[in-house]
Scaffold this active site. Structure first.
Site, PDB file in Angstrom:
ATOM      1  N   LYS A   1      92.350  24.921 105.472  1.00 40.66           N
ATOM      2  CA  LYS A   1      91.337  23.740 105.118  1.00 40.66           C
ATOM      3  C   LYS A   1      90.102  24.291 105.666  1.00 40.66           C
ATOM      4  O   LYS A   1      89.076  24.170 105.142  1.00 40.66           O
ATOM      5  CB  LYS A   1      91.801  22.486 105.124  1.00 40.66           C
ATOM      6  CG  LYS A   1      92.641  22.109 104.171  1.00 40.66           C
ATOM      7  CD  LYS A   1      93.475  20.801 104.546  1.00 40.66           C
ATOM      8  CE  LYS A   1      94.448  20.384 103.402  1.00 40.66           C
ATOM      9  NZ  LYS A   1      95.412  19.285 103.948  1.00 40.66           N
TER      10      LYS A   1
ATOM     11  N   LYS B   1      99.129  29.225  91.167  1.00 41.90           N
ATOM     12  CA  LYS B   1     100.034  27.773  91.368  1.00 41.90           C
ATOM     13  C   LYS B   1      99.000  26.839  90.666  1.00 41.90           C
ATOM     14  O   LYS B   1      97.579  26.706  91.055  1.00 41.90           O
ATOM     15  CB  LYS B   1     100.192  27.568  92.715  1.00 41.90           C
ATOM     16  CG  LYS B   1     100.547  26.316  93.150  1.00 41.90           C
ATOM     17  CD  LYS B   1     100.896  26.256  94.580  1.00 41.90           C
ATOM     18  CE  LYS B   1     100.992  24.457  94.790  1.00 41.90           C
ATOM     19  NZ  LYS B   1     101.324  24.316  96.057  1.00 41.90           N
TER      20      LYS B   1
ATOM     21  N   LYS C   1      94.830  21.060  91.851  1.00 41.96           N
ATOM     22  CA  LYS C   1      93.545  20.504  91.369  1.00 41.96           C
ATOM     23  C   LYS C   1      92.381  21.115  92.086  1.00 41.96           C
ATOM     24  O   LYS C   1      91.416  21.158  91.635  1.00 41.96           O
ATOM     25  CB  LYS C   1      93.708  18.900  91.818  1.00 41.96           C
ATOM     26  CG  LYS C   1      93.717  18.704  93.420  1.00 41.96           C
ATOM     27  CD  LYS C   1      94.271  17.394  93.959  1.00 41.96           C
ATOM     28  CE  LYS C   1      94.961  17.314  94.973  1.00 41.96           C
ATOM     29  NZ  LYS C   1      96.351  16.787  95.133  1.00 41.96           N
TER      30      LYS C   1
HETATM   31  P1  AMP Z   1      99.376  18.196  96.189  1.00 39.83           P
HETATM   32  O1  AMP Z   1      98.725  17.902  94.547  1.00 39.83           O
HETATM   33  O2  AMP Z   1      99.022  19.482  96.368  1.00 39.83           O
HETATM   34  O3  AMP Z   1      98.864  17.132  96.938  1.00 39.83           O
HETATM   35  O4  AMP Z   1     100.906  18.173  96.014  1.00 39.83           O
HETATM   36  C1  AMP Z   1     101.787  17.069  95.776  1.00 39.83           C
HETATM   37  C2  AMP Z   1     103.119  17.326  95.667  1.00 39.83           C
HETATM   38  O5  AMP Z   1     103.359  18.056  94.391  1.00 39.83           O
HETATM   39  C3  AMP Z   1     103.933  18.183  96.842  1.00 39.83           C
HETATM   40  O6  AMP Z   1     105.073  17.850  96.959  1.00 39.83           O
HETATM   41  C4  AMP Z   1     103.640  19.453  96.127  1.00 39.83           C
HETATM   42  O7  AMP Z   1     104.722  20.664  96.595  1.00 39.83           O
HETATM   43  C5  AMP Z   1     103.863  19.276  94.535  1.00 39.83           C
HETATM   44  N1  AMP Z   1     103.286  20.540  93.804  1.00 39.83           N
HETATM   45  C6  AMP Z   1     101.981  20.569  93.657  1.00 39.83           C
HETATM   46  N2  AMP Z   1     101.286  21.567  92.988  1.00 39.83           N
HETATM   47  C7  AMP Z   1     102.594  22.117  92.470  1.00 39.83           C
HETATM   48  C8  AMP Z   1     102.798  23.163  91.604  1.00 39.83           C
HETATM   49  N3  AMP Z   1     101.961  24.037  91.031  1.00 39.83           N
HETATM   50  N4  AMP Z   1     104.117  23.427  91.496  1.00 39.83           N
HETATM   51  C9  AMP Z   1     105.244  22.676  91.931  1.00 39.83           C
HETATM   52  N5  AMP Z   1     104.985  21.613  92.439  1.00 39.83           N
HETATM   53  C10 AMP Z   1     103.701  21.162  93.039  1.00 39.83           C
END
Ligand code: AMP
Ligand code: TRP
Length: 324
Positions: free
Chosen positions: A113, A193, A196
């Site tokens: 980050k 992947k 957001k």
């Molecule tokens: P984040 O949006 O990065 O804060 O992720 C929140 C949760 O969603 C975490 O447990 C991630 O592992 C899961 N997650 C986020 N993006 C993905 C993705 N593209 N595929 C699978 N899991 C995801």
């Protein structure tokens, strides 16, 4: 009973990756009668990146509505918003005094980050300590997270052990990470992947029009409609595969290989399967977004339930440290 705890940040709208990768697997765990689940929205962590109050609030509500829409049973489990329990800030301070500085300086997520973001604030640096407080303040035993959170869980265990070493091994429960190895990484509209921060999301709860637009932007190659295509190398097919029945997936694969089937057709089929698969969830989500007072009431009840545990563990830590 096993105490399971996990959180999702509210730094954006919940997307298909969050739902398939985090929310649905957590809800599977919540169905087992021997599990006592604490699920929360990590809105204090979101402040490391989101400074707009209205946006933060909106995202927090959207993430809460997504959990409830997907079927979290709040009569059996504890569902809350992190910031409704400010005890976590005090807990974070105590833990930070047991956290070696280099451990935070070397965390991958902080290094990543601080290379990527313009606003490299101290909150980003202390992020893992707040996460450790989230976990340790509720005596969590198992923490289901994606692979990217593995190091944060190691830090949590190290901090818990460091505190226990000075006091008693029973002071803080040392949690275990349950890494979701089998959960796929959901790809976004550009094939990377879904995230957001890449602007490539599919928002399952958006209006049909927006959803159609997002699906329309999925990147495909330029093989003409008439020609046969390789399904496995297509982003549209790979997303469809995550949601459709095995028969429907097989049928789409055959259409790709036969030719005369264009990416527009595949995108319409993907839109159809999302609308169908999440029909009930979309209705419930809309209900919670239109009735924020109902959502707030559920979060308030959850915070009261969470406080019962948080206050006990916080007092235990305070008195061990000499603050009673
Ligand atoms: P984040 O949006 O990065 O804060 O992720 C929140 C949760 O969603 C975490 O447990 C991630 O592992 C899961 N997650 C986020 N993006 C993905 C993705 N593209 N595929 C699978 N899991 C995801
Ligand atoms: N850092 C986690 C993520 O970005 C979110 C989170 C905050 C969390 N506190 C937690 C996850 C406690 C599990 C347990 O995905």
């Amino acid at each position: 009973m096993s105490r399971i705890l996990t959180g999702i940040q509210s730094s954006g709208k919940p997307h298909l990756g969050n739902i398939l990768g985090a929310i649905l697997p957590a809800l599977d765990l919540a169905r087992h009668s021997e599990n006592d689940c604490f699920y929360f929205i990590a809105d204090l962590h979101s402040l490391t990146t989101v400074k707009d109050a209205a946006l933060l609030k909106e995202n927090t509500r959207a993430v809460a509505a997504a959990w409830l829409a997907c079927g979290l049973d709040t009569s059996r489990h504890t569902f809350y918003r992190q910031s409704d329990l400010p005890q976590v800030a005090e807990f974070t301070w105590y833990l930070s005094c047991f956290t070696p500085y280099p451990m935070l300086a070397n965390a991958h997520s902080f290094k990543d980050k601080s290379d990527r973001l313009k606003d490299v604030n101290a909150g980003l640096f202390v992020y893992p300590v707040l996460m450790a407080a989230d976990i340790l303040m509720y005596d969590a035993q198992f923490v289901p997270v994606g692979k990217d959170q593995k190091q944060h869980l190691e830090i949590t265990r190290d901090i818990a052990n460091a505190v226990n070493k000075y006091h008693t091994s029973e002071l803080l429960v040392v949690p275990e990470a349950s890494i979701r190895e089998d959960v796929m990484t959901v790809i976004g509209t550009d094939g990377q992947k879904m995230s957001k921060s890449y602007g490539n999301i599919i928002d399952v709860f958006a209006t049909e029009k927006t959803l159609k637009k997002q699906i329309g932007t999925i990147i495909t190659d330029s093989i003409p409609l008439e020609e046969p295509k390789e399904p496995e190398s297509c982003n549209v097919f790979n997303l469809y595969k995550l949601l459709a029945s095995p028969e429907a997936v097989e049928e789409m694969a055959n259409l790709y290989r036969r030719g005369g089937y264009g990416y527009g057709h595949a995108k319409s089929a993907l839109l159809g399967v999302i609308l169908d698969r999440f029909a009930e969830e979309r209705k419930r989500y809309e209900f919670f977004m239109q009735n924020p007072e109902v959502l707030e009431e559920r979060l308030k009840e959850g915070a009261e339930k969470a406080a019962e545990t948080a206050n006990v563990v916080l007092s235990r830590l305070r008195s061990a440290l000499g603050y009673s």
